[in-house]
Design an enzyme around this catalytic site. Sequence first.
Site, PDB file in Angstrom:
ATOM      1  N   ARG A 289     -51.948 -13.061  81.960  1.00 68.75           N
ATOM      2  CA  ARG A 289     -52.548 -13.656  83.157  1.00 68.75           C
ATOM      3  C   ARG A 289     -52.858 -12.529  84.132  1.00 68.75           C
ATOM      4  O   ARG A 289     -51.982 -11.986  84.781  1.00 68.75           O
ATOM      5  CB  ARG A 289     -51.589 -14.679  83.765  1.00 68.75           C
ATOM      6  CG  ARG A 289     -51.962 -15.108  85.167  1.00 68.75           C
ATOM      7  CD  ARG A 289     -51.179 -16.306  85.651  1.00 68.75           C
ATOM      8  NE  ARG A 289     -49.735 -16.143  85.653  1.00 68.75           N
ATOM      9  CZ  ARG A 289     -49.042 -15.494  86.602  1.00 68.75           C
ATOM     10  NH1 ARG A 289     -49.671 -14.891  87.583  1.00 68.75           N
ATOM     11  NH2 ARG A 289     -47.723 -15.428  86.537  1.00 68.75           N
ATOM     12  N   HIS A 293     -50.634 -16.937  89.346  1.00 72.64           N
ATOM     13  CA  HIS A 293     -50.368 -18.180  88.617  1.00 72.64           C
ATOM     14  C   HIS A 293     -51.294 -19.279  89.122  1.00 72.64           C
ATOM     15  O   HIS A 293     -51.923 -19.986  88.338  1.00 72.64           O
ATOM     16  CB  HIS A 293     -48.907 -18.580  88.809  1.00 72.64           C
ATOM     17  CG  HIS A 293     -48.568 -19.900  88.216  1.00 72.64           C
ATOM     18  ND1 HIS A 293     -48.486 -20.110  86.857  1.00 72.64           N
ATOM     19  CD2 HIS A 293     -48.286 -21.099  88.792  1.00 72.64           C
ATOM     20  CE1 HIS A 293     -48.178 -21.369  86.619  1.00 72.64           C
ATOM     21  NE2 HIS A 293     -48.051 -21.996  87.774  1.00 72.64           N
ATOM     22  N   TYR A 302     -43.728  -9.745  92.192  1.00 70.53           N
ATOM     23  CA  TYR A 302     -42.867  -9.678  91.011  1.00 70.53           C
ATOM     24  C   TYR A 302     -43.416  -8.819  89.873  1.00 70.53           C
ATOM     25  O   TYR A 302     -42.774  -8.700  88.827  1.00 70.53           O
ATOM     26  CB  TYR A 302     -42.571 -11.091  90.487  1.00 70.53           C
ATOM     27  CG  TYR A 302     -43.789 -11.952  90.204  1.00 70.53           C
ATOM     28  CD1 TYR A 302     -44.484 -11.854  89.015  1.00 70.53           C
ATOM     29  CD2 TYR A 302     -44.233 -12.888  91.145  1.00 70.53           C
ATOM     30  CE1 TYR A 302     -45.592 -12.646  88.761  1.00 70.53           C
ATOM     31  CE2 TYR A 302     -45.331 -13.692  90.901  1.00 70.53           C
ATOM     32  CZ  TYR A 302     -46.004 -13.568  89.710  1.00 70.53           C
ATOM     33  OH  TYR A 302     -47.102 -14.357  89.470  1.00 70.53           O
TER      34      TYR A 302
END
Length: 396
Positions: A289, A293, A302
């Site tokens: 990805r 998200h 993160y």
Amino acid sequence: MTVESTAARTPRRSAGSKAGTTGTKRTRTTAKKDAGTEPQLVQLLTPEGKRVKNAEYDKYVAGITPEELRGLYRDMVLTRRFDAEATSLQRQGELGLWASLLGQEAAQIGSGRATREDDYVFPTYREHGVAWCRGVDPANLLGMFRGVNNGGWDPNSNNFQLYTIVIGSQTLHATGYAMGVAKDGADSAVIAYFGDGASSQGDVAESFTFSAVYNAPVVFFCQNNQWAISEPTEKQSRVPIYQRAQGFGFPGVRVDGNDVLGVLAVTRWALERARSGEGPTLVEAFTYRMGAHTTSDDPTRYRGDEERQAWEAKDPILRLRRYLEASNHADEGFFEELEAESEALGKRVREAVRAMPDPDHFAIFENAYADGHALVDEERAQFAAYQASFADEGGN
């Protein structure tokens, strides 16, 4: 917007990275693997755009024509352009939320083009490329994210179910549908999409159990994009996801999810296996990805630049373009025409979204029960009073 410029502006990642803007050291840990559990990756097209042989899966793409290769490239480019437009529309306040597929185009187009018209697809909420392959108008995908409908298309018109927001539940729906297909004696197959995060859901485990016991003609297609929002894959499983299938009694395979030819071949194999009565298969498309998200997520909290840069070199669209150019299967005129087509698609989608009418505010009460219900009547009256309060204040 060119393919290259779109990719350059999009975050990606590499293993062992540190947090981005927070400055907090956060390295990824890898669960200890037992001997013999290292994943085997099916790949037919390298990141450099070179064709490699695979004795087991080459036959499933044998005879693919230059026109078909250009078609796969076109599918991925237009899907990425639509996705970029949707992201921009959300940033402009036209959509409430958007789940981008950026980086997962090969996984979706390769698998989507492997399906037959009579196969049935159960997506999550990110399968925009699969929807494109099934003939769903991209503009229709945006109604739910704008809040004007609960889907926007008839699932039975394209054998493409409505988007599922509840994580993992669609795998049970797909399994039940596939069991019905088998009972009817049809030779079609079912494919269910889910992510690496959803693989931890109980619904997915239950669907594996039922599909195996009843030999259901279903393909479970896991797009392992490395991150379940902010949780890395190693916190979802101590073994590669495709190996989970062994415990349920059916085969699993891991394919390079950024290799559209590899995905096409593996999915064709799995679907043919389902149609011939051999039961379920788990396909793990190992992809990434590249963006957030959803548009409410900040991936820099993160994952860091090293990871992002490592995956930029594996861009699925650039990979196929290199192959097309090296094989003389596409000239500059093709790419220029496609660029113009992609911009026209973005414009059409933008105009369609802004023209979507607001729904009737009271329609939700009409669809709760077939007949009247006292509680619904009470709630309708309360909502009507609430709406009227704005008119009293000079609103609308």
